[in-house]
Motif scaffolding. Sequence first.
Motif, mmCIF file in Angstrom:
data_model
loop_
_atom_site.group_PDB
_atom_site.id
_atom_site.type_symbol
_atom_site.label_atom_id
_atom_site.label_comp_id
_atom_site.label_asym_id
_atom_site.label_seq_id
_atom_site.Cartn_x
_atom_site.Cartn_y
_atom_site.Cartn_z
ATOM 1 N N ALA A 1 0.846 -1.190 0.000
ATOM 2 C CA ALA A 1 0.000 0.000 0.000
ATOM 3 C C ALA A 1 0.889 1.251 0.000
ATOM 4 N N VAL A 2 0.440 2.261 -0.720
ATOM 5 C CA VAL A 2 1.178 3.512 -0.791
ATOM 6 C C VAL A 2 0.923 4.317 0.478
ATOM 7 N N ASP A 3 1.990 4.817 1.086
ATOM 8 C CA ASP A 3 1.863 5.692 2.248
ATOM 9 C C ASP A 3 2.606 6.985 1.941
ATOM 10 N N PRO A 4 1.898 7.972 1.371
ATOM 11 C CA PRO A 4 2.574 9.209 0.984
ATOM 12 C C PRO A 4 3.172 9.962 2.165
ATOM 13 N N CYS A 5 2.641 9.776 3.368
ATOM 14 C CA CYS A 5 3.193 10.478 4.529
ATOM 15 C C CYS A 5 4.554 9.897 4.923
ATOM 16 N N ARG A 6 4.736 8.614 4.729
ATOM 17 C CA ARG A 6 6.029 8.000 5.032
ATOM 18 C C ARG A 6 7.076 8.450 4.017
ATOM 19 N N GLU A 7 6.643 8.637 2.776
ATOM 20 C CA GLU A 7 7.570 9.022 1.714
ATOM 21 C C GLU A 7 7.951 10.504 1.778
ATOM 22 N N GLU A 8 7.110 11.353 2.382
ATOM 23 C CA GLU A 8 7.397 12.785 2.517
ATOM 24 C C GLU A 8 8.144 13.012 3.811
ATOM 25 N N LYS A 9 9.448 13.025 3.761
ATOM 26 C CA LYS A 9 10.253 13.150 4.968
ATOM 27 C C LYS A 9 10.608 14.593 5.311
ATOM 28 N N SER A 10 10.644 15.456 4.327
ATOM 29 C CA SER A 10 11.022 16.841 4.579
ATOM 30 C C SER A 10 9.842 17.763 4.291
ATOM 31 N N PRO A 11 9.892 18.997 4.814
ATOM 32 C CA PRO A 11 8.798 19.937 4.537
ATOM 33 C C PRO A 11 8.631 20.144 3.035
ATOM 34 N N ARG A 12 7.398 20.323 2.628
ATOM 35 C CA ARG A 12 7.088 20.500 1.219
ATOM 36 C C ARG A 12 7.526 21.889 0.750
ATOM 37 N N ARG A 13 8.212 21.958 -0.377
ATOM 38 C CA ARG A 13 8.683 23.239 -0.916
ATOM 39 C C ARG A 13 7.524 24.141 -1.320
ATOM 40 N N GLU A 14 6.469 23.536 -1.833
ATOM 41 C CA GLU A 14 5.356 24.343 -2.338
ATOM 42 C C GLU A 14 4.315 24.647 -1.263
ATOM 43 N N GLY A 15 4.611 24.404 -0.038
ATOM 44 C CA GLY A 15 3.674 24.689 1.044
ATOM 45 C C GLY A 15 2.986 23.435 1.533
ATOM 46 N N GLU A 16 2.239 23.588 2.572
ATOM 47 C CA GLU A 16 1.586 22.455 3.228
ATOM 48 C C GLU A 16 0.188 22.225 2.685
ATOM 49 N N ARG A 17 -0.273 20.970 2.828
ATOM 50 C CA ARG A 17 -1.657 20.611 2.503
ATOM 51 C C ARG A 17 -2.423 20.421 3.808
ATOM 52 N N VAL A 18 -3.692 20.817 3.784
ATOM 53 C CA VAL A 18 -4.581 20.629 4.934
ATOM 54 C C VAL A 18 -5.922 20.101 4.429
ATOM 55 N N PHE A 19 -6.425 19.080 5.105
ATOM 56 C CA PHE A 19 -7.753 18.527 4.827
ATOM 57 C C PHE A 19 -8.715 19.121 5.841
ATOM 58 N N VAL A 20 -9.824 19.694 5.367
ATOM 59 C CA VAL A 20 -10.854 20.238 6.262
ATOM 60 C C VAL A 20 -12.174 19.524 5.999
ATOM 61 N N TYR A 21 -12.970 19.348 7.045
ATOM 62 C CA TYR A 21 -14.179 18.532 6.923
ATOM 63 C C TYR A 21 -15.385 19.138 7.625
ATOM 64 N N GLY A 22 -15.236 20.290 8.231
ATOM 65 C CA GLY A 22 -16.346 20.861 9.005
ATOM 66 C C GLY A 22 -16.569 22.327 8.702
ATOM 67 N N THR A 23 -16.425 23.144 9.718
ATOM 68 C CA THR A 23 -16.769 24.562 9.609
ATOM 69 C C THR A 23 -15.766 25.382 8.820
ATOM 70 N N LEU A 24 -14.710 24.760 8.292
ATOM 71 C CA LEU A 24 -13.748 25.476 7.455
ATOM 72 C C LEU A 24 -13.954 25.216 5.964
ATOM 73 N N LYS A 25 -14.936 24.378 5.622
ATOM 74 C CA LYS A 25 -15.205 24.100 4.209
ATOM 75 C C LYS A 25 -15.788 25.337 3.521
#
Length: 167
Positions: free
Chosen positions: A5-29
């Motif tokens: 199974a692919v685990d993209p979080c395990r493969e991303e060891k350093s901070p992302r150059r293009e900024g961070e991703r955030v998943f929102v599911y409630g009052t921030l949608k």
Amino acid sequence: MRKRAVDPCREEKSPRREGERVFVYGTLKRGSPYHALYLAGRGRYLGPARVSGELWDTGWGYPALVPGAGWVYGELYGDLGAGDLARLDEWEDHHGPHCANNLYERVRRTVWWTDAEGRARPVCAWVYEAAPRLRAHLIRHGRRVESGVWPAAGKEEGTESDGAVRR
């Protein structure tokens, strides 16, 4: 031989150059008044997404995600900077990893993002999950949202059962 199974979080060891991703599911949608305060004009909307877990109605006009079976549906944002994350942390009552005062923990999770071509792709993103303090409340007073979608059917976003608007 079974495919791993692919685990993209395990493969991303350093901070992302293009900024961070955030998943929102409630009052921030999108469509929420809080989206305008905390996400509009910051980062970039990437599209609909889902994460494994359970969605719970706190009874306070906003939801909480807890690890578990099922899916929670929301939105994925990218290109967020450290200042954007600090602002979201304040909103989500997150004071640092495993702080006893946290309402939510910010954790890296595999999120399934639906790209522009309609393909579900696994990506690593920050997700706000219920911290122990909130989980204790959910056990006594929460209600699971079986659909995994907020606002829950028959509930207006941001309102409590007494009609008051909070958070």
